[in-house]
Scaffold this motif. Structure first.
Motif, PDB file in Angstrom:
ATOM      1  N   GLN A   1      -6.464  13.272   1.676  1.00  0.00           N
ATOM      2  CA  GLN A   1      -6.854  11.929   1.260  1.00  0.00           C
ATOM      3  C   GLN A   1      -8.115  11.482   1.991  1.00  0.00           C
ATOM      4  O   GLN A   1      -8.432  11.982   3.066  1.00  0.00           O
ATOM      5  CB  GLN A   1      -5.748  10.912   1.544  1.00  0.00           C
TER       6      GLN A   1
ATOM      7  N   SER B   1     -11.416   4.289  11.622  1.00  0.00           N
ATOM      8  CA  SER B   1     -11.168   5.131  10.445  1.00  0.00           C
ATOM      9  C   SER B   1     -10.067   6.120  10.801  1.00  0.00           C
ATOM     10  O   SER B   1      -9.934   6.526  11.951  1.00  0.00           O
ATOM     11  CB  SER B   1     -12.435   5.864   9.991  1.00  0.00           C
TER      12      SER B   1
ATOM     13  N   MET C   1       0.849  -1.184   0.000  1.00  0.00           N
ATOM     14  CA  MET C   1       0.000   0.000   0.000  1.00  0.00           C
ATOM     15  C   MET C   1       0.889   1.240   0.000  1.00  0.00           C
ATOM     16  O   MET C   1       1.956   1.238   0.586  1.00  0.00           O
ATOM     17  CB  MET C   1      -0.905   0.017   1.231  1.00  0.00           C
TER      18      MET C   1
ATOM     19  N   TYR D   1      -2.336  -5.760   8.773  1.00  0.00           N
ATOM     20  CA  TYR D   1      -1.769  -4.564   8.142  1.00  0.00           C
ATOM     21  C   TYR D   1      -0.532  -4.138   8.908  1.00  0.00           C
ATOM     22  O   TYR D   1      -0.618  -3.718  10.053  1.00  0.00           O
ATOM     23  CB  TYR D   1      -2.807  -3.439   8.099  1.00  0.00           C
TER      24      TYR D   1
ATOM     25  N   VAL E   1      -8.843   5.955   5.610  1.00  0.00           N
ATOM     26  CA  VAL E   1      -8.702   4.508   5.534  1.00  0.00           C
ATOM     27  C   VAL E   1      -9.709   3.961   6.540  1.00  0.00           C
ATOM     28  O   VAL E   1      -9.800   4.466   7.661  1.00  0.00           O
ATOM     29  CB  VAL E   1      -7.270   4.068   5.930  1.00  0.00           C
TER      30      VAL E   1
ATOM     31  N   PRO F   1      -4.857   9.082   6.316  1.00  0.00           N
ATOM     32  CA  PRO F   1      -3.421   8.835   6.238  1.00  0.00           C
ATOM     33  C   PRO F   1      -2.601  10.074   5.890  1.00  0.00           C
ATOM     34  O   PRO F   1      -1.515  10.254   6.410  1.00  0.00           O
ATOM     35  CB  PRO F   1      -3.283   7.768   5.149  1.00  0.00           C
TER      36      PRO F   1
ATOM     37  N   LEU G   1      -0.513   4.781   8.663  1.00  0.00           N
ATOM     38  CA  LEU G   1      -1.962   4.775   8.599  1.00  0.00           C
ATOM     39  C   LEU G   1      -2.523   6.112   9.047  1.00  0.00           C
ATOM     40  O   LEU G   1      -3.701   6.363   8.916  1.00  0.00           O
ATOM     41  CB  LEU G   1      -2.470   3.636   9.514  1.00  0.00           C
TER      42      LEU G   1
ATOM     43  N   LYS H   1     -10.518  -0.730   3.639  1.00  0.00           N
ATOM     44  CA  LYS H   1     -10.725   0.086   2.442  1.00  0.00           C
ATOM     45  C   LYS H   1      -9.759   1.266   2.464  1.00  0.00           C
ATOM     46  O   LYS H   1      -9.629   1.950   3.475  1.00  0.00           O
ATOM     47  CB  LYS H   1     -12.162   0.594   2.381  1.00  0.00           C
ATOM     48  N   GLN H   2      -9.079   1.474   1.320  1.00  0.00           N
ATOM     49  CA  GLN H   2      -8.151   2.595   1.183  1.00  0.00           C
ATOM     50  C   GLN H   2      -8.191   3.066  -0.259  1.00  0.00           C
ATOM     51  O   GLN H   2      -8.061   2.263  -1.188  1.00  0.00           O
ATOM     52  CB  GLN H   2      -6.725   2.181   1.561  1.00  0.00           C
ATOM     53  N   GLU H   3      -8.383   4.381  -0.443  1.00  0.00           N
ATOM     54  CA  GLU H   3      -8.379   5.009  -1.761  1.00  0.00           C
ATOM     55  C   GLU H   3      -9.281   4.283  -2.754  1.00  0.00           C
ATOM     56  O   GLU H   3      -8.904   4.049  -3.900  1.00  0.00           O
ATOM     57  CB  GLU H   3      -6.955   5.108  -2.293  1.00  0.00           C
TER      58      GLU H   3
END
Length: 170
Positions: free
Chosen positions: A90, A83, A10, A131, A93, A86, A15, A118-120
């Motif tokens: 943005q 949540s 990633m 992670y 995440v 990052p 994070l 979920k990211q981007e």
């Protein structure tokens, strides 16, 4: 045992926003219990933990450690949710699972049982997701549950936005 392992690199090394850790930590819950002998603090009942852009909601949160020397935070719920933004500008995440474990010493987040990350715009789900925040690496695994249903890892990657020149002509 994982029936499927997925490694994803990633973007970014963290994070969280850089200044999140310097913000006040706020915890709200229906009850709290400090067990000094075992080095745990337990918050229960509609728990909300916030620090900077980070927010955790859960039925129960246990913090392991004492005297500013904490080793792990465990949040449980149906599901527990996290949540965090990052980088400035943005999207947050998001992560959820019935059990979230954050091991502070090695900066690793474990999402256990009905896990989703979920990211981007990219989403990943499975029975277990790990992670590694320092290395920005995600491992996901699926396995059969008690009913015999196969819980495979599922990843959804949205299409890349097309430039004006690449748009299909009607």
């Amino acid at each position: 045992m994982f029936s499927t392992i997925l490694l994803i690199s990633m973007g970014g090394n963290s994070l969280a926003l850089p200044n999140d850790r310097f913000q006040d930590l706020s915890i709200q819950a229906d009850s709290a219990e400090l067990d000094d002998q075992n080095g745990t603090t337990t918050y229960a009942g509609k728990v909300i933990v916030e620090q900077g852009s980070m927010k955790i909601t859960a039925a129960k949160v246990i913090i392991y450690g004492r005297n500013d020397n904490y080793s792990m935070v465990v949040a449980t719920g149906k599901p527990a949710r996290l949540s965090q933004i990052p980088k400035k500008g943005q999207e947050a995440v998001t992560a959820q699972a019935n059990r979230l474990e954050y091991r502070i010493t090695d900066e690793t987040l474990f999402l256990i049982d009905n896990a989703a990350f979920k990211q981007e715009g990219t989403s990943l789900s499975g029975n277990r997701i790990e992670y590694d925040v320092k290395r920005a690496v995600v491992k996901a695994g699926g396995k059969s549950d008690a009913s015999g249903d196969d819980r495979r890892v599922k990843m959804v990657i949205p299409p890349k936005a097309l430039s004006t020149e690449e748009q299909p002509q009607e």
